[in-house]
Design an enzyme around this catalytic site. Structure first.
Site, PDB file in Angstrom:
ATOM      1  N   CYS A 161       0.850  -1.191   0.000  1.00 43.78           N
ATOM      2  CA  CYS A 161       0.000   0.000   0.000  1.00 43.78           C
ATOM      3  C   CYS A 161       0.886   1.242   0.000  1.00 43.78           C
ATOM      4  O   CYS A 161       2.007   1.215   0.511  1.00 43.78           O
ATOM      5  CB  CYS A 161      -0.882  -0.032   1.260  1.00 43.78           C
ATOM      6  SG  CYS A 161      -1.874   1.435   1.561  1.00 43.78           S
ATOM      7  N   GLY A 162       0.391   2.323  -0.529  1.00 46.16           N
ATOM      8  CA  GLY A 162       1.134   3.576  -0.474  1.00 46.16           C
ATOM      9  C   GLY A 162       1.376   4.043   0.957  1.00 46.16           C
ATOM     10  O   GLY A 162       2.297   4.820   1.206  1.00 46.16           O
TER      11      GLY A 162
END
Length: 184
Positions: free
Chosen positions: A61-62
């Site tokens: 995930c970012g």
């Protein structure tokens, strides 16, 4: 007669509402035993007296770099009756596809995570884990309804085991808001 029936109905509904609120007021995270990332039982009742941050995590995930800040926060406050518990979840765009073993290895190698990590769960939808049902439903937690918006949403639990605050996924663990909550 209609007035009497109305008063009795109103009384019954009021009593049911008070009972539901009382049930929510008496519920805490301590009623749950979860499974740690190695498959062993982890009784949340063992955390009585500590402030707890529960956070759903993901490896792809970012926001995954928040692991670094979560670990730093844990190291800073773990001796002050504070603990972070990570719950890997694959609910958002398949961003946590790994097995528990892969997740544990990833967290250790890439971020040096030492705070407790639990087995992968679902944090939304029809398979939502009972702990997250508690965290997201006012009828169970007595505080507020919430929706897990994304990975790294943080639930702050007071020393009494009750939900106190929900922190947005994009809010960093090192934020003043989080630190002030821990220190108060």
């Amino acid at each position: 007669m209609k007035y009497f029936t109305f008063i009795i109905t109103l009384f019954i509904l009021t009593m049911e509402n008070l009972q539901a609120q009382n049930n929510a007021d008496n519920q805490t995270i301590y009623q749950f035993t979860v499974e740690d990332i190695n498959g062993k039982p982890f009784a949340l009742a063992d955390l009585k007296g500590k402030k707890v941050m529960i956070v759903n995590t993901a490896s792809k995930c970012g926001l995954t770099p928040q692991y670094k800040e979560l670990e730093a926060l844990y190291q800073q406050y773990k001796d002050r009756d504070f603990i972070i518990i990570g719950f890997p979840a694959n609910n958002f765009l398949g961003q946590e596809p790994g097995s528990n073993e892969q997740i544990a290895s990833f967290c250790s190698i890439n971020y040096g995570v030492t705070f407790p990590m639990m087995s992968k769960i679902s944090v939304k939808g029809k398979n939502m884990h009972p702990l997250y049902q508690f965290l997201t439903q006012k009828s169970k937690n007595g505080v507020e309804d919430s929706k897990v918006k994304w990975n790294f949403q943080k639930y702050l639990i007071g020393r009494d085991g009750k939900l106190e605050k929900v922190i947005d996924p994009k809010t960093l663990p090192s934020s003043d808001e989080v630190k002030q909550w821990i220190e108060k």
